[in-house]
Design a protein around this motif. Structure first.
Motif, short mmCIF file in Angstrom:
data_model
loop_
_atom_site.label_atom_id
_atom_site.label_comp_id
_atom_site.label_asym_id
_atom_site.label_seq_id
_atom_site.Cartn_x
_atom_site.Cartn_y
_atom_site.Cartn_z
N LYS A 49 23.86 54.27 17.92
CA LYS A 49 23.26 54.04 19.23
C LYS A 49 21.81 53.56 19.11
N ILE A 88 20.32 49.77 20.11
CA ILE A 88 19.20 49.60 21.05
C ILE A 88 18.14 48.68 20.45
N GLU A 129 29.89 53.02 25.23
CA GLU A 129 28.56 53.47 25.66
C GLU A 129 27.48 52.51 25.18
N ILE A 130 27.62 52.02 23.95
CA ILE A 130 26.65 51.06 23.42
C ILE A 130 26.67 49.77 24.23
N LYS A 131 27.87 49.28 24.50
CA LYS A 131 27.99 48.03 25.26
C LYS A 131 27.47 48.18 26.69
N ALA A 132 27.61 49.37 27.26
CA ALA A 132 27.09 49.61 28.60
C ALA A 132 25.57 49.50 28.64
N GLN A 133 24.94 49.71 27.49
CA GLN A 133 23.49 49.55 27.37
C GLN A 133 23.12 48.18 26.80
#
Length: 248
Positions: free
Chosen positions: A23, A27, A48-52
């Motif tokens: 993660k 970022i 979750e990573i792609k959502a960010q």
């Protein structure tokens, strides 16, 4: 920043240090390839990573199987065209006294903690040699620096990782392949390691220690990021990391 756009493979990426590192690097702009056995957890972390707005994929991998390590490398190359960093983080810690004779636990630690590291190195090393560069990072433990009652076999596997990584660094320098290495020696980090301790007395003792001193896995993730972010001609090869209040 040298992290941006680097392709980083992380084993043991479905929880703990691996998840936190994936993660954080995402970022910072890395392209992250998550590897572990638990597909549902890998899928969730990638989402979750792609959502960010990070870049991540996963590949289900059992590091104790040499052919699966090679398939992981092939998948990363096919997906992103190259590999810059291999973070060999998969490991287990089912500690117990030697007298408990938990030989099956010994075998599992040897398979994952040593063979898993060796197979990962064997899979990625030809590429790094060919491209005259790359970075191999491994999670050892303070048990790879100091002996602890109840942790004989676990410590032995982590001492092995220490030696493997240091010799790899030295040989790379001698062979002029420009492969950087970093070995991390965490103390009490709150991950799933304690969940696999079946010896009741050891489990209680370790649980008490981690509840008193343990810090979060993202603290180790920052160390991984620091190592990667150094200039290509700089190799910081060892990090001993733990809670400020823990005497280790």
């Amino acid at each position: 920043m040298t992290i941006k756009n680097k392709v980083v493979i992380i084993t043991g990426a479905s929880s703990g240090i691996g998840e936190a590192t994936a993660k954080l690097l995402a970022i910072k702009g890395a392209k992250v390839v998550l590897a572990a056995r638990r597909e549902e957890k890998l899928k969730r972390i990638v989402e979750e990573i792609k959502a960010q707005f990070g870049e991540a994929v996963y590949f289900v991998t059992d590091v104790t199987k040499r052919e699966e390590n090679q398939k992981l490398i092939d998948f990363a190359k096919m997906t992103y065209g190259t590999i810059d960093v291999m973070f060999l983080n998969a490991g287990i810690m089912p500690n117990s006294p030697m007298s408990a004779l938990k030989v099956e636990d010994w075998d599992q630690m040897i398979d994952i903690n040593i063979r898993g590291v060796l197979y990962g190195i064997a899979a990625v090393l030809p590429l790094f040699i060919h491209q005259k560069g790359g970075h191999i990072i491994a999670t050892s433990s303070v048990a790879g620096l100091k002996s602890y009652p109840g942790g004989a076999v676990y410590g032995a596997t982590k001492w092995a990782v220490r030696d493997l990584m240091e010799v790899l660094r030295m040989e790379s320098a001698q062979e002029e392949t420009n492969i950087r290495t970093a070995t991390i020696y965490p103390a009490a980090i709150n991950t799933e390691l304690l969940d696999e301790i079946s010896h009741e007395q050891t489990a209680q003792s370790m649980s008490g220690l981690y509840k008193r001193y343990g810090i979060t896995p993202d603290r180790i993730a920052t160390i991984v990021a620091y190592a990667i972010d150094q200039p290509e001609d700089v190799n910081v090869n060892e990090f001993t990391v733990g809670p400020t209040k823990q005497p280790w």
